[in-house]
Design an enzyme around this catalytic site. Structure first.
Site, PDB file in Angstrom:
ATOM      1  N   GLU A  92     -14.886  21.408 -56.585  1.00  0.00           N
ATOM      2  CA  GLU A  92     -15.837  21.909 -57.343  1.00  0.00           C
ATOM      3  C   GLU A  92     -15.733  23.286 -57.084  1.00  0.00           C
ATOM      4  OE1 GLU A  92     -18.555  23.222 -59.640  1.00  0.00           O
ATOM      5  OE2 GLU A  92     -18.492  21.095 -59.622  1.00  0.00           O
ATOM      6  N   THR A 145     -24.493  20.844 -63.213  1.00  0.00           N
ATOM      7  CA  THR A 145     -25.565  21.430 -63.878  1.00  0.00           C
ATOM      8  C   THR A 145     -27.104  20.986 -63.857  1.00  0.00           C
ATOM      9  OG1 THR A 145     -24.108  21.723 -66.106  1.00  0.00           O
ATOM     10  CG2 THR A 145     -26.434  21.655 -66.549  1.00  0.00           C
ATOM     11  N   GLY A 204     -33.326  24.997 -82.104  1.00  0.00           N
ATOM     12  CA  GLY A 204     -34.015  23.994 -82.174  1.00  0.00           C
ATOM     13  C   GLY A 204     -33.999  22.753 -81.532  1.00  0.00           C
ATOM     14  N   ILE A 229     -33.200  21.894 -75.436  1.00  0.00           N
ATOM     15  CA  ILE A 229     -33.442  23.031 -74.667  1.00  0.00           C
ATOM     16  C   ILE A 229     -34.215  24.363 -75.084  1.00  0.00           C
ATOM     17  CG2 ILE A 229     -31.722  24.707 -73.315  1.00  0.00           C
ATOM     18  CD1 ILE A 229     -29.602  22.560 -73.396  1.00  0.00           C
ATOM     19  N   GLU A 259     -37.908  23.268 -74.971  1.00  0.00           N
ATOM     20  CA  GLU A 259     -38.423  23.366 -73.559  1.00  0.00           C
ATOM     21  C   GLU A 259     -38.634  24.771 -73.079  1.00  0.00           C
ATOM     22  OE1 GLU A 259     -36.597  18.882 -71.968  1.00  0.00           O
ATOM     23  OE2 GLU A 259     -35.447  20.823 -71.517  1.00  0.00           O
ATOM     24  N   ASP A 288     -20.667  14.615 -69.482  1.00  0.00           N
ATOM     25  CA  ASP A 288     -20.751  15.638 -70.566  1.00  0.00           C
ATOM     26  C   ASP A 288     -19.606  15.869 -71.234  1.00  0.00           C
ATOM     27  OD1 ASP A 288     -23.610  15.236 -69.773  1.00  0.00           O
ATOM     28  OD2 ASP A 288     -24.043  17.318 -70.073  1.00  0.00           O
ATOM     29  N   HIS A 298     -57.412   0.578 -68.952  1.00  0.00           N
ATOM     30  CA  HIS A 298     -58.395   1.292 -69.886  1.00  0.00           C
ATOM     31  C   HIS A 298     -59.098   2.244 -68.814  1.00  0.00           C
ATOM     32  CE1 HIS A 298     -61.408   2.437 -72.702  1.00  0.00           C
ATOM     33  NE2 HIS A 298     -62.421   2.235 -71.986  1.00  0.00           N
TER      34      HIS A 298
END
Length: 478
Positions: free
Chosen positions: A34, A41, A175, A178, A181, A329, A461
């Site tokens: 890495e 991410t 839109g 991401i 949010e 991804d 309820h």
């Protein structure tokens, strides 16, 4: 032929780490590389910091609501620097957890960038080389910038978590989930938010009725949402002096907010497709993500790369080169963290446990953490109607908590039902904590529950979710 390791994983995100640990648990010798931070991410610049920011942003209206319930509580202010320090401390802690999990599983971690030399060899940026019987690419994705002059002046989602100070105003381009949010988060933290989206409605691909309600709620909360609008030109605000008054901004007062002239995040002048001009303290591009497949040497080895840069794999995550696999991804199948983890688990079962396991991408639940949240599983009303005759059961109402406080907030509960089989083909919820609700509803939908199964379930309820089991008559058929 002997190899240094049985498995080499490129990428230390959620999918890669899960695959590495599961393979190591079978006794396989595993290494992982890495070049950024373990956690990928989701943990470092996605799901986790975003959700913590969602939590922070929801407290803005809490004093007003509390007073409506009889509490003597004063409005307060948000301290970004205090929150930011705790946020990054938490991300550091989680990264340490990931490292300990890997090392505790016997996985050798290389803090370096990896590139494939051949079908069984990985070259590391620190000069090392490792041979592997199997190679798994789990490098995730990255935010894209539009092909627009001066686009480097804008931020992308990764940058938001690193801001030293919050801007007073921001223009968000996009839109998708991401963009929406981030609009809700920043608005909740006290930033003046404008959002441009070139389409007719935000959240393309989600149920039309649900995304319409989210859009109305965002506007009700003060987000200046412009549909059918895009950015056509942008420049440093300092380069357009003389227009400050008509744009409603004083460039000279923005100097201490964000990076200086020429850097991304500096005050920016923008012109939109409708001819409107304005200056914003920051512009945030949330216009899509691309697979991280470049620079890995894949194409030279015969690994097929798709039109959007995705690594092409079969149902078992195997590429055209038998020893090379890919998950998450970077394959651009379903770009969600839990899916990448499932793909990593299926890979390990297939390759190291002798259980060929295809990845199940059917009926995956998802949540959009706007305010209110949108939870969804299965088919939208539009997609289901194209497939077969359906019945739609839906109700929209002011929830008890909001109504008592005098707020206008509305929620939506919606079921899409097959007329022939009576199965619930889709469930869509727009409400506070919709993500929590849809997780439970998804179990029933995945099991093939019918509308009558929902009807036989006794309601809890008083709750918002009880409406899912008390809707008796369809609102429309199609």
């Amino acid at each position: 032929m002997s190899f240094d390791v049985d498995l080499f994983v490129i990428g230390g995100g959620s999918g890669g780490v899960r695959a590495a640990r599961m393979a190591a648990a079978t006794g396989a010798k595993v290494a992982l590389a890495e070049d950024s931070r373990l956690g990928g991410t989701c943990v470092i610049r996605g799901c986790v910091p975003k959700k913590l920011m969602v939590f922070a942003s929801t407290f803005r209206d809490m004093p007003t609501e509390a007073r409506a319930y009889g509490w003597d509580i004063a409005d307060g202010g948000f301290d970004w620097s205090a929150f930011r320090g705790k946020l990054h401390a938490e991300l550091d802690r989680l990264e340490g957890v990931y490292r300990r999990l890997l090392e505790g599983s016997g996985v050798v971690v290389h803090d370096a960038r990896a590139r494939l030399v051949d079908a069984h060899t990985v070259a590391l940026s620190d000069g090392g080389r490792v041979t592997a019987k199997h190679i798994l690419v789990a490098t995730g994705g990255r935010p894209e910038r539009p092909d627009l002059p001066n686009a480097h002046l804008g931020l992308v989602s990764d940058d938001v978590f690193l801001l030293e100070k919050l801007p007073k105003s921001v223009l968000i381009i996009g839109g998708g989930f991401i963009a929406c949010e981030m609009a809700c988060i920043l608005n909740g933290l006290g930033v003046k938010v404008t959002q441009f989206y070139r389409g007719a409605q935000i959240l393309r691909g989600f149920d039309d009725e649900a995304r319409g309600l989210v859009a109305e709620a965002m506007k009700e909360q003060g987000i200046d949402l412009h549909l059918g609008t895009n950015i056509v030109e942008m420049a440093e605000a300092a380069a357009v002096k003389g227009h400050e008054a008509e744009m409603g901004a004083d460039v000279s007062q923005m100097a201490d907010l964000l990076p200086k002239s020429g850097e991304k995040g500096c005050p920016v002048w923008v012109k939109s497709t409708n001819g409107h001009e304005a200056v914003f303290d920051a512009v945030l591009f949330a216009t899509g993500r691309a697979p991280n497949s470049t620079g890995l040497g894949l194409e030279d080895l015969g690994v097929a790369i798709g039109r959007r840069g995705e690594i092409v794999v079969d149902d078992y995550s195997q590429t055209a080169v038998p020893s090379i696999y890919a998950i998450g991804d970077v394959t651009n199948r379903v770009n969600l963290t839990p899916v990448a983890i499932r793909e990593g688990m299926a890979f390990s079962k297939t390759v190291f446990e002798g259980e060929p396991t295809p990845v199940d991408h059917d009926l995956i639940p998802a949540a959009v953490f706007t305010q209110p949240e949108l939870g969804t599983v299965g088919l939208t009303e539009e997609a289901a109607r194209d497939q077969e005759p359906i019945e739609v059961y839906a109700t929209s109402f002011r929830p008890m908590r909001s109504a008592f406080a005098g707020a206008n907030a509305r929620v939506l509960m919606k079921l899409i039902v097959s007329q022939k089989t009576r199965k619930v083909l889709g469930c869509h919820i727009v409400a506070p904590e919709a993500g929590e609700m849809i997780q439970m509803a998804a179990i029933a939908v995945k099991m093939g529950a019918t509308k009558e199964d929902f009807d036989r379930t006794v309601a809890v309820h008083p709750t918002m979710a009880e409406e899912l089991v008390t809707m008796r008559a369809p609102v429309r058929r199609g």
